[in-house]
Write an enzyme that holds these catalytic residues in place. Structure first.
Site, PDB file in Angstrom:
ATOM      1  N   HIS A   1      -0.869   0.122  -9.723  1.00  0.00           N
ATOM      2  CA  HIS A   1      -1.754  -0.814  -8.544  1.00  0.00           C
ATOM      3  C   HIS A   1      -2.297  -2.140  -9.516  1.00  0.00           C
ATOM      4  O   HIS A   1      -3.575  -2.185  -9.463  1.00  0.00           O
ATOM      5  CB  HIS A   1      -2.933  -0.059  -7.811  1.00  0.00           C
ATOM      6  CG  HIS A   1      -3.297  -0.726  -6.860  1.00  0.00           C
ATOM      7  ND1 HIS A   1      -3.709  -0.025  -5.473  1.00  0.00           N
ATOM      8  CD2 HIS A   1      -3.434  -2.134  -6.381  1.00  0.00           C
ATOM      9  CE1 HIS A   1      -4.216  -0.947  -4.702  1.00  0.00           C
ATOM     10  NE2 HIS A   1      -3.931  -2.336  -5.113  1.00  0.00           N
TER      11      HIS A   1
ATOM     12  N   ARG B   1       0.950  -1.255   0.019  1.00  0.00           N
ATOM     13  CA  ARG B   1       0.141   0.156   0.108  1.00  0.00           C
ATOM     14  C   ARG B   1       0.924   1.170  -0.023  1.00  0.00           C
ATOM     15  O   ARG B   1       1.958   1.346   0.775  1.00  0.00           O
ATOM     16  CB  ARG B   1      -0.943   0.106   1.231  1.00  0.00           C
ATOM     17  CG  ARG B   1      -2.100  -0.939   1.289  1.00  0.00           C
ATOM     18  CD  ARG B   1      -3.040  -0.714   0.106  1.00  0.00           C
ATOM     19  NE  ARG B   1      -4.204  -1.704   0.372  1.00  0.00           N
ATOM     20  CZ  ARG B   1      -4.233  -2.710  -0.504  1.00  0.00           C
ATOM     21  NH1 ARG B   1      -3.379  -3.146  -1.702  1.00  0.00           N
ATOM     22  NH2 ARG B   1      -5.279  -3.578  -0.484  1.00  0.00           N
TER      23      ARG B   1
HETATM   24  P1  NAP Z   1      -1.095 -11.917   5.018  1.00  0.00           P
HETATM   25  O1  NAP Z   1      -1.419 -13.108   4.604  1.00  0.00           O
HETATM   26  O2  NAP Z   1      -2.161 -11.217   6.030  1.00  0.00           O
HETATM   27  O3  NAP Z   1       0.089 -11.517   5.701  1.00  0.00           O
HETATM   28  C1  NAP Z   1       0.634 -10.219   6.297  1.00  0.00           C
HETATM   29  C2  NAP Z   1       1.992 -10.481   6.951  1.00  0.00           C
HETATM   30  O4  NAP Z   1       2.561  -9.383   7.373  1.00  0.00           O
HETATM   31  C3  NAP Z   1       2.314 -11.459   7.724  1.00  0.00           C
HETATM   32  O5  NAP Z   1       3.123 -12.363   7.753  1.00  0.00           O
HETATM   33  C4  NAP Z   1       2.128 -10.752   9.117  1.00  0.00           C
HETATM   34  O6  NAP Z   1       2.960 -11.187  10.252  1.00  0.00           O
HETATM   35  C5  NAP Z   1       2.952  -9.552   8.641  1.00  0.00           C
HETATM   36  N1  NAP Z   1       2.730  -8.190   9.646  1.00  0.00           N
HETATM   37  C6  NAP Z   1       1.691  -7.532   9.696  1.00  0.00           C
HETATM   38  N2  NAP Z   1       1.798  -6.827  10.633  1.00  0.00           N
HETATM   39  C7  NAP Z   1       3.199  -6.516  10.869  1.00  0.00           C
HETATM   40  C8  NAP Z   1       3.946  -5.790  11.847  1.00  0.00           C
HETATM   41  N3  NAP Z   1       3.484  -4.778  12.426  1.00  0.00           N
HETATM   42  N4  NAP Z   1       5.199  -6.043  11.622  1.00  0.00           N
HETATM   43  C9  NAP Z   1       5.936  -7.177  10.913  1.00  0.00           C
HETATM   44  N5  NAP Z   1       5.006  -7.983  10.148  1.00  0.00           N
HETATM   45  C10 NAP Z   1       3.649  -7.631  10.172  1.00  0.00           C
HETATM   46  O7  NAP Z   1      -1.544 -10.751   3.974  1.00  0.00           O
HETATM   47  P2  NAP Z   1      -1.132 -10.952   2.329  1.00  0.00           P
HETATM   48  O8  NAP Z   1      -2.292 -11.896   1.592  1.00  0.00           O
HETATM   49  O9  NAP Z   1       0.099 -11.598   1.955  1.00  0.00           O
HETATM   50  O10 NAP Z   1      -1.205  -9.361   1.537  1.00  0.00           O
HETATM   51  C11 NAP Z   1      -0.417  -8.459   2.070  1.00  0.00           C
HETATM   52  C12 NAP Z   1      -0.881  -7.160   1.638  1.00  0.00           C
HETATM   53  O11 NAP Z   1      -0.640  -7.004   0.015  1.00  0.00           O
HETATM   54  C13 NAP Z   1      -2.425  -6.909   1.585  1.00  0.00           C
HETATM   55  O12 NAP Z   1      -2.689  -6.100   2.600  1.00  0.00           O
HETATM   56  C14 NAP Z   1      -2.644  -5.973   0.542  1.00  0.00           C
HETATM   57  O13 NAP Z   1      -2.428  -4.585   0.975  1.00  0.00           O
HETATM   58  C15 NAP Z   1      -1.325  -6.169  -0.628  1.00  0.00           C
HETATM   59  N6  NAP Z   1      -1.709  -6.577  -1.908  1.00  0.00           N
HETATM   60  C16 NAP Z   1      -1.484  -5.667  -2.913  1.00  0.00           C
HETATM   61  C17 NAP Z   1      -1.771  -5.941  -4.184  1.00  0.00           C
HETATM   62  C18 NAP Z   1      -1.626  -5.374  -5.177  1.00  0.00           C
HETATM   63  O14 NAP Z   1      -1.998  -5.534  -6.378  1.00  0.00           O
HETATM   64  N7  NAP Z   1      -0.498  -4.531  -5.186  1.00  0.00           N
HETATM   65  C19 NAP Z   1      -2.561  -7.167  -4.362  1.00  0.00           C
HETATM   66  C20 NAP Z   1      -2.951  -7.928  -3.171  1.00  0.00           C
HETATM   67  C21 NAP Z   1      -2.373  -7.576  -1.999  1.00  0.00           C
HETATM   68  P3  NAP Z   1       2.295 -12.438  10.985  1.00  0.00           P
HETATM   69  O15 NAP Z   1       2.837 -13.514   9.970  1.00  0.00           O
HETATM   70  O16 NAP Z   1       3.134 -12.661  11.979  1.00  0.00           O
HETATM   71  O17 NAP Z   1       0.984 -12.189  11.257  1.00  0.00           O
HETATM   72  C1  GLV Z   2      -5.160  -5.364  -4.097  1.00  0.00           C
HETATM   73  O1  GLV Z   2      -4.712  -4.224  -3.723  1.00  0.00           O
HETATM   74  C2  GLV Z   2      -5.594  -6.303  -2.984  1.00  0.00           C
HETATM   75  O2  GLV Z   2      -5.613  -5.880  -1.543  1.00  0.00           O
HETATM   76  O3  GLV Z   2      -6.001  -7.420  -3.233  1.00  0.00           O
END
Ligand code: NAP
Ligand code: GLV
Length: 310
Positions: A273, A225
């Protein structure tokens, strides 16, 4: 017949309606604001502004986020706190993100933007080539997306470090966690990838201190983000030559205003994005699976922990 209400200003409602109804013919999909009898609506699938819409649905059972991130939803007053919020989980979304990251990391590692400049100037000048084993990639956020990317970089021969909130143990990754280990995580990276959720704890995490802890000549890739990055700190590090480059897919204000210096910065590569877009044809399965689970009284998959913010 259960009814799902769809609302998003940027996704194609008819494509979603077709995809959901194909996977669950007894699910009726209506598109905001044309939803008829609000008492029939048990599920909502949303992206962005919800206003008071969900408060008009007395029988709401699940709020689905169209994306993996829920920072667009959790701060909104109109989100009912007594109904589970389920975020998007989809193998194609995960694969798309890993493709984006592998492309940009390999482009940096193999100096492709420099060769592209050379081609434009008709310059024939081979440059030294670094080995993958000397290019450590650090992934902030070792969740669904970060975990998959880490595995794929490891398979390509890159050493990988990961940073998460709680401790993890993986044989293929050097794992760090928590604020106390952030500097140790950063100190030997060639590439820093951000795949954190945007929460109170992670807002502005790519700032002057974080960037100063990276070795000179590193590259930052933010596919999470825009709020994770302090823009002026990133620009200062790029201008000083401390950072070799930045790849940015997400921004504090989207679309990125035309006047923003990122657009024309020679060391910035930006995309609108699109690192990984939710595809209704695959992602509808996650929604339908959870609707069926809810109807059978089984635990849901992908429920957001509102206290943690992700
Ligand atoms: P997820 O499975 O919830 O993983 C989040 C990770 O971040 C976990 O390992 C968590 O630690 C860690 N984390 C959270 N808060 C933290 C902190 N304060 N300090 C250190 N580590 C922390 O999320 P995801 O599915 O991988 O997605 C991640 C993000 O990608 C989404 O929230 C979204 O904003 C972004 N995204 C972007 C796109 C795009 O097209 N640009 C597409 C999809 C998603 P723990 O494992 O210890 O809980
Ligand atoms: C895209 O940004 C998502 O959160 O899937």
């Amino acid at each position: 017949m259960p009814t799902l209400l769809f609302k998003s200003a940027i996704d194609d409602p008819l494509r979603w309606k077709r995809a959901l109804e194909a996977k669950m013919p007894d699910l009726e999909v209506c598109v905001w604001p044309e939803c008829g009898n609000t008492e029939k609506v048990e599920y909502a699938l949303v992206w962005g502004e919800i206003g008071d819409m969900l408060r008009t649905l007395p029988n709401l059972k699940i709020v689905f986020s169209l994306g993996a991130g829920v920072d667009h939803l959790l701060p909104q007053e109109g989100l009912p706190r007594d109904v589970p919020t389920v975020r998007m989980l989809d193998a194609a979304l995960t694969q798309g993100m890993s493709e984006y990251l592998m492309y940009h990391v390999l482009r940096f590692h193999r100096r492709m933007s420099e060769y592209e400049s050379q081609q434009r100037a008709r310059v024939w000048r081979p440059m030294p080539q670094t080995e993958a084993r000397d290019c450590r990639i650090g992934i902030m956020g070792l969740g669904v997306l970060g975990g998959d990317a880490a595995e794929k970089f490891h398979a390509l021969g890159f050493p990988v470090s990961g940073w998460s909130r709680g401790p993890k143990s993986r044989s293929d990754i050097r794992c760090y966690h928590g604020k106390a280990q952030l500097k140790a995580f950063l100190r030997d990276l060639r590439v820093l990838v951000c795949l954190l959720p945007l929460t109170a704890d992670t807002t502005g995490i790519i700032n002057r201190d974080t960037l100063a802890a990276l070795p000179r000549g590193a590259c930052v890739v933010n596919a999470a983000r825009g709020g994770h990055v302090v823009d002026n700190d990133l620009l200062a590090a790029l201008d000083a030559g401390d950072l070799a480059g930045a790849v940015l897919d997400v921004f504090e204000h989207e679309p990125l205003p035309a006047s923003h210096p990122f657009w024309s910065h020679p060391r910035v590569t930006l995309t609108p994005h699109i690192a990984s877009l939710t595809n209704p044809d695959t992602a509808a399965s996650h929604v339908v699976d959870n609707v069926r689970r809810q109807r059978r009284g089984e635990p849901l998959v992908g429920v957001v922990d509102a206290a943690k913010g992700y």
